[in-house]
Design a protein around this motif. Structure first.
Motif, PDB file in Angstrom:
ATOM      1  N   ARG A  54     -28.188  17.527 -25.145  1.00 18.62           N
ATOM      2  CA  ARG A  54     -27.820  17.174 -24.414  1.00 18.62           C
ATOM      3  C   ARG A  54     -26.646  17.276 -25.084  1.00 18.62           C
ATOM      4  NH1 ARG A  54     -26.750  16.028 -18.001  1.00 18.62           N
ATOM      5  NH2 ARG A  54     -29.197  17.338 -18.307  1.00 18.62           N
ATOM      6  N   GLU A  55     -26.345  16.563 -25.987  1.00 17.55           N
ATOM      7  CA  GLU A  55     -25.652  15.534 -26.179  1.00 17.55           C
ATOM      8  C   GLU A  55     -25.432  16.546 -27.856  1.00 17.55           C
ATOM      9  OE1 GLU A  55     -28.409  13.853 -25.441  1.00 17.55           O
ATOM     10  OE2 GLU A  55     -27.165  12.244 -23.514  1.00 17.55           O
ATOM     11  N   GLU A  56     -26.235  17.163 -28.435  1.00 20.74           N
ATOM     12  CA  GLU A  56     -26.189  18.050 -29.224  1.00 20.74           C
ATOM     13  C   GLU A  56     -25.590  19.482 -29.509  1.00 20.74           C
ATOM     14  OE1 GLU A  56     -26.736  19.791 -33.006  1.00 20.74           O
ATOM     15  OE2 GLU A  56     -27.477  17.583 -32.676  1.00 20.74           O
ATOM     16  N   ILE A  57     -25.727  19.461 -27.811  1.00 23.34           N
ATOM     17  CA  ILE A  57     -24.863  21.608 -28.245  1.00 23.34           C
ATOM     18  C   ILE A  57     -23.793  20.476 -26.852  1.00 23.34           C
ATOM     19  CG2 ILE A  57     -26.615  22.376 -28.547  1.00 23.34           C
ATOM     20  CD1 ILE A  57     -25.682  22.050 -24.811  1.00 23.34           C
ATOM     21  N   TRP A  58     -23.285  19.528 -26.707  1.00 22.77           N
ATOM     22  CA  TRP A  58     -22.687  19.631 -26.056  1.00 22.77           C
ATOM     23  C   TRP A  58     -21.044  20.250 -25.388  1.00 22.77           C
ATOM     24  CZ3 TRP A  58     -22.873  18.300 -20.911  1.00 22.77           C
ATOM     25  CH2 TRP A  58     -21.896  17.470 -19.700  1.00 22.77           C
ATOM     26  N   ASP A  59     -20.407  19.969 -27.120  1.00 20.58           N
ATOM     27  CA  ASP A  59     -19.440  20.313 -27.787  1.00 20.58           C
ATOM     28  C   ASP A  59     -19.235  21.741 -26.956  1.00 20.58           C
ATOM     29  OD1 ASP A  59     -18.170  17.892 -27.869  1.00 20.58           O
ATOM     30  OD2 ASP A  59     -18.408  17.645 -29.880  1.00 20.58           O
ATOM     31  N   ASN A  60     -20.248  22.303 -27.829  1.00 21.57           N
ATOM     32  CA  ASN A  60     -20.447  24.203 -28.469  1.00 21.57           C
ATOM     33  C   ASN A  60     -20.542  24.543 -26.390  1.00 21.57           C
ATOM     34  OD1 ASN A  60     -22.491  23.040 -30.861  1.00 21.57           O
ATOM     35  ND2 ASN A  60     -20.263  24.412 -31.071  1.00 21.57           N
ATOM     36  N   LEU A  61     -21.330  23.872 -25.764  1.00 19.26           N
ATOM     37  CA  LEU A  61     -21.413  24.977 -24.307  1.00 19.26           C
ATOM     38  C   LEU A  61     -19.797  24.451 -23.600  1.00 19.26           C
ATOM     39  CD1 LEU A  61     -22.827  25.088 -21.962  1.00 19.26           C
ATOM     40  CD2 LEU A  61     -24.082  23.651 -22.055  1.00 19.26           C
ATOM     41  N   ILE A  62     -19.063  22.993 -23.571  1.00 16.18           N
ATOM     42  CA  ILE A  62     -17.336  23.512 -23.654  1.00 16.18           C
ATOM     43  C   ILE A  62     -17.062  24.209 -23.917  1.00 16.18           C
ATOM     44  CG2 ILE A  62     -15.809  21.793 -23.201  1.00 16.18           C
ATOM     45  CD1 ILE A  62     -17.621  20.771 -21.445  1.00 16.18           C
ATOM     46  N   GLU A  63     -17.124  24.724 -25.502  1.00 14.77           N
ATOM     47  CA  GLU A  63     -16.603  25.519 -25.504  1.00 14.77           C
ATOM     48  C   GLU A  63     -16.653  27.287 -25.145  1.00 14.77           C
ATOM     49  OE1 GLU A  63     -16.628  27.685 -30.177  1.00 14.77           O
ATOM     50  OE2 GLU A  63     -14.911  25.862 -29.758  1.00 14.77           O
ATOM     51  N   ALA A  64     -18.168  27.453 -24.779  1.00 15.91           N
ATOM     52  CA  ALA A  64     -18.715  28.686 -24.247  1.00 15.91           C
ATOM     53  C   ALA A  64     -17.636  28.686 -22.918  1.00 15.91           C
ATOM     54  CB  ALA A  64     -19.927  28.919 -24.372  1.00 15.91           C
ATOM     55  N   ILE A  65     -17.926  27.828 -22.597  1.00 10.46           N
ATOM     56  CA  ILE A  65     -17.641  27.942 -20.653  1.00 10.46           C
ATOM     57  C   ILE A  65     -16.573  27.949 -20.951  1.00 10.46           C
ATOM     58  CG2 ILE A  65     -17.406  26.696 -18.645  1.00 10.46           C
ATOM     59  CD1 ILE A  65     -20.256  24.790 -18.763  1.00 10.46           C
ATOM     60  N   ARG A  66     -15.274  27.680 -21.293  1.00  8.53           N
ATOM     61  CA  ARG A  66     -14.249  28.044 -21.683  1.00  8.53           C
ATOM     62  C   ARG A  66     -13.715  29.592 -21.919  1.00  8.53           C
ATOM     63  NH1 ARG A  66     -12.780  22.856 -24.886  1.00  8.53           N
ATOM     64  NH2 ARG A  66     -12.372  21.041 -23.474  1.00  8.53           N
ATOM     65  N   SER A  67     -14.709  29.829 -22.679  1.00  5.12           N
ATOM     66  CA  SER A  67     -14.920  31.598 -23.665  1.00  5.12           C
ATOM     67  C   SER A  67     -15.013  32.239 -22.397  1.00  5.12           C
ATOM     68  CB  SER A  67     -15.343  32.067 -24.534  1.00  5.12           C
ATOM     69  OG  SER A  67     -16.363  31.275 -24.902  1.00  5.12           O
TER      70      SER A  67
END
Length: 260
Positions: free
Chosen positions: A30-43
């Motif tokens: 989860r920590e590994e992909i957290w920032d990418n997941l946040i960006e994906a959600i915004r997109s």
């Protein structure tokens, strides 16, 4: 973006045209992909470049307010949207079809569920590179059960298993509005399909996608066993133990653009 390969351990079983995929979070995944997941959600709620323009013009605080106005505030709304988002990312990462329109950008109200198919994957495949579709239903539950699974399957089977015309036309029209010729080509193919309905069942795959706190309920396997064999059938579960806390945290951070 390769979210899933870094986030989860996957167990994939296949029997002819039936696929049963389960995912469990890796230690530290989860920590590994957290920032990418946040960006994906915004997109999924707005174009990232448009959000960046808001920041440049108005600053982080006002830009965050604009973004949050597009995002759901209720637990039910957030859970439902997250299911669609994670399903979309999985289709594009694991199957290779595009989910060419981010539906959540077009909601009538941020806490309202959209009508029609939850997600549609589209592309060209087979020896003749003809249109290929995937009709998807996404469910996100703290406790997944038989009733939810049965209800999702009923939706997939509606319209003789075809994508609903209104959903397909919505995607087609958004693609035809694009400045990208490839989007226009796909949009034209989808719009034609609304009229001629030429695709056979074996070119319209189904996916029943679930994310839940209790992991894969036994009804998922039962559902897959009973599903038709005239198309690819995907049944998927993402097990997130702290389902409710995970959703609250991910949306809270997605709404706050910060200043870093």
């Amino acid at each position: 973006m390769d979210l899933y390969i870094r986030w989860c351990d996957a167990n994939k079983a296949r029997k002819k045209r039936k696929y049963y995929w389960t995912y469990v979070e890796k230690d530290g995944g989860r920590e590994e992909i957290w920032d990418n997941l946040i960006e994906a959600i915004r997109s999924h709620y707005d174009r990232l470049e448009r959000i960046a323009e808001d920041v440049d013009r108005l600053g982080y605080k006002v830009a965050s307010t604009i973004l949050s106005e597009a995002m759901p505030q209720t637990k039910k709304g957030r859970s439902g949207d997250l299911g669609e988002i994670l399903a979309t990312e999985l289709v594009e990462e694991e199957i290779g079809l595009r989910v060419p329109v981010r539906r959540l950008r077009y909601k009538d109200g941020r806490n309202m569920a959209m009508r029609g198919d939850d997600f549609i994957g589209a592309g060209y495949g087979g020896k003749e590179e003809k249109l290929w579709l995937l009709k998807g239903e996404a469910k996100s539950n703290k406790v997944l059960g038989k009733a939810t699974v049965n209800g999702a399957r009923k939706v997939l089977n509606r319209d003789s298993g075809r994508c609903t015309p209104d959903s397909l036309l919505f995607v087609a029209n958004r693609l035809l509005e694009s400045s990208d010729p490839k989007d226009n080509e796909l949009g034209r193919s989808l719009r034609d399909e609304v009229g001629v309905k030429s695709l056979r069942a074996d070119r319209i795959d189904h996916m029943l996608f679930t994310v839940s706190g209790n992991g894969p309920h036994a009804s998922l396997k039962t559902d897959l066993e009973a599903a038709s064999t005239d198309r690819d059938q995907y049944v998927v579960n993402i097990h997130v133990k702290d389902h409710q806390d995970f959703i609250a945290a991910i949306f809270e951070e997605a709404e706050e653009l910060g200043d870093d």
